[in-house]
Design a protein around this motif. Structure first.
Motif, PDB file in Angstrom:
ATOM      1  N   HIS A  56      19.259 -36.814  83.618  1.00  0.00           N
ATOM      2  CA  HIS A  56      17.888 -36.418  84.443  1.00  0.00           C
ATOM      3  C   HIS A  56      17.699 -35.197  84.475  1.00  0.00           C
ATOM      4  CE1 HIS A  56      15.460 -36.060  88.247  1.00  0.00           C
ATOM      5  NE2 HIS A  56      14.934 -37.154  88.029  1.00  0.00           N
ATOM      6  N   TYR A  57      18.895 -34.326  84.850  1.00  0.00           N
ATOM      7  CA  TYR A  57      18.768 -32.904  84.963  1.00  0.00           C
ATOM      8  C   TYR A  57      18.273 -32.142  83.743  1.00  0.00           C
ATOM      9  CZ  TYR A  57      20.393 -28.091  85.288  1.00  0.00           C
ATOM     10  OH  TYR A  57      20.527 -26.632  85.326  1.00  0.00           O
TER      11      TYR A  57
ATOM     12  N   PHE B 161      16.771 -33.527  80.733  1.00  0.00           N
ATOM     13  CA  PHE B 161      15.360 -33.857  80.305  1.00  0.00           C
ATOM     14  C   PHE B 161      14.374 -33.780  81.142  1.00  0.00           C
ATOM     15  CE2 PHE B 161      18.729 -36.224  77.599  1.00  0.00           C
ATOM     16  CZ  PHE B 161      18.384 -35.660  76.367  1.00  0.00           C
ATOM     17  N   GLU B 162      14.581 -34.223  82.307  1.00  0.00           N
ATOM     18  CA  GLU B 162      13.435 -34.319  83.620  1.00  0.00           C
ATOM     19  C   GLU B 162      13.442 -33.033  84.232  1.00  0.00           C
ATOM     20  OE1 GLU B 162      11.405 -36.635  83.349  1.00  0.00           O
ATOM     21  OE2 GLU B 162      12.802 -37.944  82.233  1.00  0.00           O
ATOM     22  N   GLU B 163      14.085 -32.648  84.707  1.00  0.00           N
ATOM     23  CA  GLU B 163      14.365 -31.190  85.354  1.00  0.00           C
ATOM     24  C   GLU B 163      13.961 -30.025  84.444  1.00  0.00           C
ATOM     25  OE1 GLU B 163      16.895 -30.587  88.789  1.00  0.00           O
ATOM     26  OE2 GLU B 163      17.459 -32.979  88.639  1.00  0.00           O
TER      27      GLU B 163
ATOM     28  N   GLY C 266      13.533 -30.208  81.271  1.00  0.00           N
ATOM     29  CA  GLY C 266      12.366 -30.526  80.597  1.00  0.00           C
ATOM     30  C   GLY C 266      12.527 -30.462  78.877  1.00  0.00           C
TER      31      GLY C 266
ATOM     32  N   THR D  23      12.642 -31.964  75.357  1.00  0.00           N
ATOM     33  CA  THR D  23      12.251 -33.092  74.775  1.00  0.00           C
ATOM     34  C   THR D  23      11.943 -32.923  73.175  1.00  0.00           C
ATOM     35  OG1 THR D  23      10.273 -34.791  75.146  1.00  0.00           O
ATOM     36  CG2 THR D  23       9.928 -32.237  74.864  1.00  0.00           C
TER      37      THR D  23
ATOM     38  N   LYS E 132      15.135 -38.810  75.211  1.00  0.00           N
ATOM     39  CA  LYS E 132      15.313 -38.486  76.669  1.00  0.00           C
ATOM     40  C   LYS E 132      16.594 -38.872  77.297  1.00  0.00           C
ATOM     41  CE  LYS E 132      10.785 -36.939  78.207  1.00  0.00           C
ATOM     42  NZ  LYS E 132      11.176 -35.702  78.637  1.00  0.00           N
TER      43      LYS E 132
END
Length: 283
Positions: free
Chosen positions: A137-138, A140-142, A144, A146, A213
């Motif tokens: 989560h950190y 790929f999402e936070e 970013g 990709t 991801k």
């Protein structure tokens, strides 16, 4: 070989602009062979009024630069495999495309990313699958990171500095950054160089697809991918990849990209790859 005079060097540089390609190629080769004497004059010729001379001088200077980098790469590749450092190798590869790369800037960036997650990991007491899900989560999402699906064959997808700056990459380069952060955190993650795809593996159990991801896979799903895509299955396909051969795979991707658009660069990178494989064969 006879040392060239200033007059001879300038004459050869002038011949780089000759309409006869063979003449220009002969001049180019002679200048490369006389690199120490010729380089200062080649630097001056960057501003030549002849566009053909400017273009060909740039090509020669790039070749000389990559040859010098090749000497440093040779020393790196000659080290015992246990001493081959993934981060150092990735920076050497990045330097082939970005000669003025500020390594400390990117090391600091990786340190900062790892430190941010370390505080969270320790505060929450994260372990096992929960730890990897939080790291995914950190990352790929936070942060970013990709996969670059729109321009998969862009060379910048393979240079560490560009992957960090753009947060874009291909499976192996995204895995590289993930690994470098995980190692700073002492999280047991390794690279898995499957045919057709590059994955990560955590603690001998979970497989991580950095291009998707951080999708988590089990061994059976990895085997299914291999069978479905016609690779068959061999246990070695899911074994940890030695650092040396992760770098070989990164170089192979760049060689394929440059083989048509910049053959000289492809040749230099092929030499780097050969150094890694030949040094391994001697061990």
């Amino acid at each position: 070989m006879k040392t060239l005079t200033e007059r001879e060097i300038k004459a050869l540089i002038h011949l780089l602009g000759d309409d006869d390609i063979k003449t220009a190629q002969i001049a180019r080769q002679r200048l490369i062979e006389s690199r120490q004497e010729a380089q200062p004059f080649l630097e001056d010729a960057r501003t030549s009024l002849d566009p053909h001379v400017r273009t060909r001088v740039y090509s020669i200077l790039e070749r000389l630069r990559l040859d010098e980098l090749g000497e440093r790469f040779r020393h790196f590749a000659a080290m015992p495999s246990a001493w081959i450092d993934l981060e150092e190798g990735a920076f050497l590869i990045a330097e082939s495309g970005y000669p003025t790369i500020n390594r400390q800037h990117y090391r600091d960036m990786l340190d900062s990313m790892a430190q941010t997650f370390k505080e969270r990991m320790e505060e929450q007491g994260l372990k096992g699958r929960e730890l990897i899900e939080a790291l995914n989560h950190y990352f790929f999402e936070e942060l970013g990171f990709t996969g670059n699906r729109d321009n998969y064959y862009d060379a910048d997808n393979s240079y560490l500095n560009q992957v960090l700056d753009r947060r874009l990459g291909i499976p192996i380069s995204l895995s590289l950054v993930y690994l470098l952060i995980a190692r700073r955190l002492r999280i047991p993650v390794v690279g898995i160089s499957m045919p057709g795809h590059f994955l990560l593996q955590y603690n001998d159990s979970l497989f991580i697809d950095a291009f998707e991801k951080g999708q988590l896979l089990n061994r059976g799903e990895c085997v299914q991918f291999l069978m479905t895509n016609g690779f068959g299955f061999h246990p070695a396909y899911l074994s940890p990849t030695p650092t040396r051969f992760m770098l070989v795979r990164m170089l192979t991707n760049l060689i394929q990209i440059y083989s048509t658009q910049d053959p000289d660069r492809a040749d230099s990178l092929s030499a780097f790859r050969d150094m890694l494989t030949q040094s391994y064969a001697k061990v």
